[in-house]
Design a protein around this motif. Sequence first.
Motif, PDB file in Angstrom:
ATOM      1  N   ILE A 643      -3.110 -37.392  39.029  1.00 55.66           N
ATOM      2  CA  ILE A 643      -3.505 -38.346  37.975  1.00 55.66           C
ATOM      3  C   ILE A 643      -4.966 -38.751  38.143  1.00 55.66           C
ATOM      4  N   LYS A 644      -5.374 -39.041  39.381  1.00 52.71           N
ATOM      5  CA  LYS A 644      -6.759 -39.413  39.630  1.00 52.71           C
ATOM      6  C   LYS A 644      -7.714 -38.280  39.256  1.00 52.71           C
ATOM      7  N   LEU A 645      -7.254 -37.025  39.596  1.00 50.79           N
ATOM      8  CA  LEU A 645      -8.097 -35.893  39.247  1.00 50.79           C
ATOM      9  C   LEU A 645      -8.258 -35.775  37.731  1.00 50.79           C
ATOM     10  N   LEU A 646      -7.161 -35.953  37.035  1.00 47.39           N
ATOM     11  CA  LEU A 646      -7.244 -35.893  35.584  1.00 47.39           C
ATOM     12  C   LEU A 646      -8.141 -37.009  35.028  1.00 47.39           C
ATOM     13  N   LEU A 647      -7.965 -38.175  35.599  1.00 47.95           N
ATOM     14  CA  LEU A 647      -8.823 -39.287  35.159  1.00 47.95           C
ATOM     15  C   LEU A 647     -10.289 -39.039  35.498  1.00 47.95           C
ATOM     16  N   TRP A 648     -10.499 -38.412  36.679  1.00 52.47           N
ATOM     17  CA  TRP A 648     -11.888 -38.101  37.065  1.00 52.47           C
ATOM     18  C   TRP A 648     -12.506 -37.075  36.110  1.00 52.47           C
ATOM     19  N   GLU A 649     -11.692 -36.042  35.788  1.00 50.58           N
ATOM     20  CA  GLU A 649     -12.189 -35.057  34.837  1.00 50.58           C
ATOM     21  C   GLU A 649     -12.479 -35.704  33.479  1.00 50.58           C
ATOM     22  N   LEU A 650     -11.593 -36.596  33.093  1.00 46.44           N
ATOM     23  CA  LEU A 650     -11.840 -37.323  31.840  1.00 46.44           C
ATOM     24  C   LEU A 650     -13.117 -38.151  31.923  1.00 46.44           C
ATOM     25  N   ASP A 651     -13.315 -38.772  33.058  1.00 49.38           N
ATOM     26  CA  ASP A 651     -14.523 -39.577  33.257  1.00 49.38           C
ATOM     27  C   ASP A 651     -15.773 -38.706  33.244  1.00 49.38           C
ATOM     28  N   GLU A 652     -15.682 -37.539  33.892  1.00 50.10           N
ATOM     29  CA  GLU A 652     -16.828 -36.640  33.908  1.00 50.10           C
ATOM     30  C   GLU A 652     -17.151 -36.139  32.508  1.00 50.10           C
ATOM     31  N   THR A 653     -16.125 -35.824  31.776  1.00 46.90           N
ATOM     32  CA  THR A 653     -16.346 -35.384  30.396  1.00 46.90           C
ATOM     33  C   THR A 653     -17.040 -36.474  29.580  1.00 46.90           C
ATOM     34  N   LYS A 654     -16.609 -37.696  29.778  1.00 51.95           N
ATOM     35  CA  LYS A 654     -17.236 -38.816  29.062  1.00 51.95           C
ATOM     36  C   LYS A 654     -18.686 -39.004  29.491  1.00 51.95           C
ATOM     37  N   LYS A 655     -18.934 -38.822  30.808  1.00 48.40           N
ATOM     38  CA  LYS A 655     -20.317 -38.969  31.284  1.00 48.40           C
ATOM     39  C   LYS A 655     -21.214 -37.906  30.670  1.00 48.40           C
ATOM     40  N   ARG A 656     -20.677 -36.649  30.575  1.00 45.45           N
ATOM     41  CA  ARG A 656     -21.482 -35.601  29.966  1.00 45.45           C
ATOM     42  C   ARG A 656     -21.777 -35.928  28.499  1.00 45.45           C
ATOM     43  N   SER A 657     -20.777 -36.478  27.834  1.00 49.12           N
ATOM     44  CA  SER A 657     -21.002 -36.885  26.433  1.00 49.12           C
ATOM     45  C   SER A 657     -22.068 -37.977  26.346  1.00 49.12           C
ATOM     46  N   ASP A 658     -22.025 -38.940  27.292  1.00 51.50           N
ATOM     47  CA  ASP A 658     -23.033 -40.008  27.296  1.00 51.50           C
ATOM     48  C   ASP A 658     -24.416 -39.461  27.581  1.00 51.50           C
ATOM     49  N   VAL A 659     -24.494 -38.491  28.531  1.00 52.82           N
ATOM     50  CA  VAL A 659     -25.806 -37.908  28.858  1.00 52.82           C
ATOM     51  C   VAL A 659     -26.359 -37.161  27.642  1.00 52.82           C
ATOM     52  N   LEU A 660     -25.489 -36.400  26.989  1.00 55.12           N
ATOM     53  CA  LEU A 660     -25.910 -35.669  25.801  1.00 55.12           C
ATOM     54  C   LEU A 660     -26.362 -36.633  24.702  1.00 55.12           C
ATOM     55  N   LEU A 661     -25.652 -37.745  24.563  1.00 54.45           N
ATOM     56  CA  LEU A 661     -26.038 -38.742  23.573  1.00 54.45           C
ATOM     57  C   LEU A 661     -27.357 -39.409  23.934  1.00 54.45           C
ATOM     58  N   ALA A 662     -27.572 -39.652  25.242  1.00 57.17           N
ATOM     59  CA  ALA A 662     -28.812 -40.301  25.685  1.00 57.17           C
ATOM     60  C   ALA A 662     -30.021 -39.406  25.491  1.00 57.17           C
ATOM     61  N   GLU A 663     -29.787 -38.067  25.453  1.00 55.94           N
ATOM     62  CA  GLU A 663     -30.916 -37.164  25.259  1.00 55.94           C
ATOM     63  C   GLU A 663     -31.451 -37.206  23.833  1.00 55.94           C
ATOM     64  N   VAL A 664     -30.630 -37.582  22.896  1.00 53.08           N
ATOM     65  CA  VAL A 664     -31.070 -37.595  21.500  1.00 53.08           C
ATOM     66  C   VAL A 664     -31.201 -38.999  20.944  1.00 53.08           C
ATOM     67  N   MET A 665     -30.895 -40.024  21.719  1.00 53.14           N
ATOM     68  CA  MET A 665     -30.974 -41.402  21.256  1.00 53.14           C
ATOM     69  C   MET A 665     -31.668 -42.249  22.310  1.00 53.14           C
TER      70      MET A 665
END
Length: 883
Positions: A643-665
């Motif tokens: 469960i923690k691994l899944l949550l971590w992967e979910l968190d990492e995916t969200k971080k990548r989305s935030d980084v991608l968003l920060a690059e254009v905003m």
Amino acid sequence: MTEVASATSEAPGGVDTTGCVDWGTVAKSNDSILDYFKTNMGHRTTDFYSALRADCERIEESMKTSEHEVLRKEEDAYLEQRNNAEEAHLKQLHQEEINYYKARFQSFLASRDARKKAKKLQRQTIRDMKRRDILIAEQESASKEEERIKSTQTEKRVAFDRLIAFLNNKHDKQRRQLLAAQERKIQYERVLDEMMHSHEKVEVRRSMEKKSLARINHQIAANKRVADQLQEVQQLELQQLKEKFDLDFETLETVQNMKITHAKLVAEATSSNLSEINQEKEKIISLKEKLKLERLELEHAGSMQTLLHRHIAELRQLREAQNMSSIGLAKKGDNSFLGSNLSLVHSVASKNDSNLDLSPPPKGDTASERGEPVRLSKTSFRREKSTTSRSGKDRVNSIQSQERDSVTSEEEDRRIQLKVDGSTLERLRVKHSNALSILYDAQKAEIEEVQVNMDKRKRELEASHAIEMRELVESHNSEIETLYSNQEKEIQMEASVHEAEARMLVERKVLYSVVDSVISGIITIDPIGTITRFNRAAEQMFGYQASEVIGKNIKMLQPHEIAVQHDFFLSRYLETGVRRIIGHGRKAEGVKKNGSRFPVHISVSEVLEEGIHLFTGIVRDLTDMVEYENKQAHIALQKQEQIKLLLWELDETKKRSDVLLAEVMPPSISKTLSSGKPPTPEQFSSATILFSSIVGFSEMYISTTPTEIVELLNLVYSTLDEVISMHNVYKVDSVQGCYIVASGLDSQNSGDHAAEIASLALSFLSVVNQLSIPTRNDMRLKIQLGIHTGPVMAGVVGTARPRYRLFGQTLQTASRLMDSGLPMRVQVSEDTYKQLSQSGGFKLAKRGETVVRGEDATTTYWLVGKENSSEPLPEETTSLLSE
């Protein structure tokens, strides 16, 4: 007395010839001297009385002579008084006659002068009326010309307004047709996508729908940009048409104003010429009048001269009669009286003659002209007496002849002068005609020159419009190509994100299936103890359905002694953070729906992510599975790790989305979007924009392969991105060879954004000057930069794939400063120069008045360095310090 003196001087023996006595000799002969003295004194006394008697007689004769002289003088005085009275009376009569003739002549001159003045006033009135009529005619002509000009201008403006209205209608139709075509294309794409994926599974269909929606959103953004470009082209077309109309209107207005000015100049010249001719005519009339007046005055002077000679003759007759009367009286007296009387007459005559002046008056200074009484000089009277052989009539005729000769000579001079003035008048008319011809020729040449200049300006404007339109179309094509390229990349990135989300959903679904399939009960609560999840094992374990317990407090599943303290345990943990149960498994008791208790093993975990705070408890029934406690605990731990691994992967995916968003905003915008709030547009009163472009990128794009272009842009943009990371700025966009950066969009640097951009521009010059291209060692990369400070509008455009965009005149000015700059130099506007001057520490050089495309000439500056900076700058920039 003389005899006594003589006798004394002749006395012997003691008296010398000088009358001085030698007393020494006298003392020797006193007796003889006494006798001599007595004898001599007797004779002397007799002689003395005889001389005294003779003196008395002479005194008596003198007294008689004096008495006769007194009587003679009294008679002379009487005669002189009588003669003077007669002469004064005659002179008074003469003076009255002279005054009468002079007054009559002055009256004649006054009436004549009044007539001449009236005629002159009449001539002046006629001339003024002519000038007024000419002025009225000119004003009416100017008014009609002005009305004609206004009518022509109004017609041109009306025609131009009709053309603008027609073009606006045409442009609206073009935009509507474009939007309709774009909408039809999007509808076709949606229908085709639905048809293509209608047979797929739900999960695949949903993923494909998201991809299709992203692609359609990109297409909508591209369509909007195409529509914006069409509108920009249409606006440029209208602007160019207006500039062309303004130039034509200015040409018409300039030519018409010049014609009006020329007409005024011609009218002024004609009026001046007419005034000059009238002055010359008045001069001739005045000269003629002066000739007539002098002739009349000379005639009057001749008549006055004749009258004067007549008066002189009358005075002479009176004086002769007075002299004869004086001589007759003298003959009646004695001779001595007659002689004295004759001398008196001569003295009186001389005295009277001194009051006569018979000389002719000088020319221009006659008594009549001066208004003085006529006087006869003594000299003229004597000259008249000395020429008694000539009659008074001959003398008058001689004087009049001389005066007529003088008048004739002067009249001849006046006539010659009159002829000269007439020829001068003719020459003046010829001169005026020539001057008007020269003025007409000069005005015609001036109008032709203005027409030529305006035609030249029109050709230059048309050429400039063609270049501007071509550059705009080329930039639009390049921008659309870049936009499509970037959208393709973004579509691929979003596809990867969608795939990751799909995997995450699958994994979450698997997780839920796992949770529901495990034999242990899993219960999730929030920080206040409310149950949020209750799996199937928990349902079997406690005898409750999930719907019966979700939303209620966990205390219903606990024994009473634990339930009363559970809320306290939670609040204490939230306040202190000290864990007692969380992360540790422990044995406890559970309460089933029927109220029975059973032993359980509880393992509690905590989840705190993105504002979500949950406690998950894994409950195992230990009634029948005591022997398997260790094994079940191990299995539970493994599942927890999963469960923690899944949550971590979910968190990492969200971080990548935030980084991608920060690059254009910007950070503030990306935070707003992450929180789910729609960002609002912002108005920044002062921000600094930097435009930089690669010099010769268009030629490089043609002569270089696409792979090399991509590698070059990747190298340049990566290098510039590294430089940007060291400054408080925001990268707006990078399109082909253009790189756009802004500062002042964040409250942290709202006061020093110009200094940030200036430092960044110098860093750009430094790194680009040292940058080498691996595939082109012989090529030196150059950039040119433009900076402007001003108000900016910023906002997020789009919803499916939002983009942060800047709007306003400040971006256009910065872009045009870049275009009008030079390679490896930074050109800044005057507003940026003022900001940098306030910040201090920067070196700038004044470029001067620079014509920026689309704007008036403005003062710009070169940014040439920064104090205490060790960054090496290119030679093109450092050379400005020595200029």
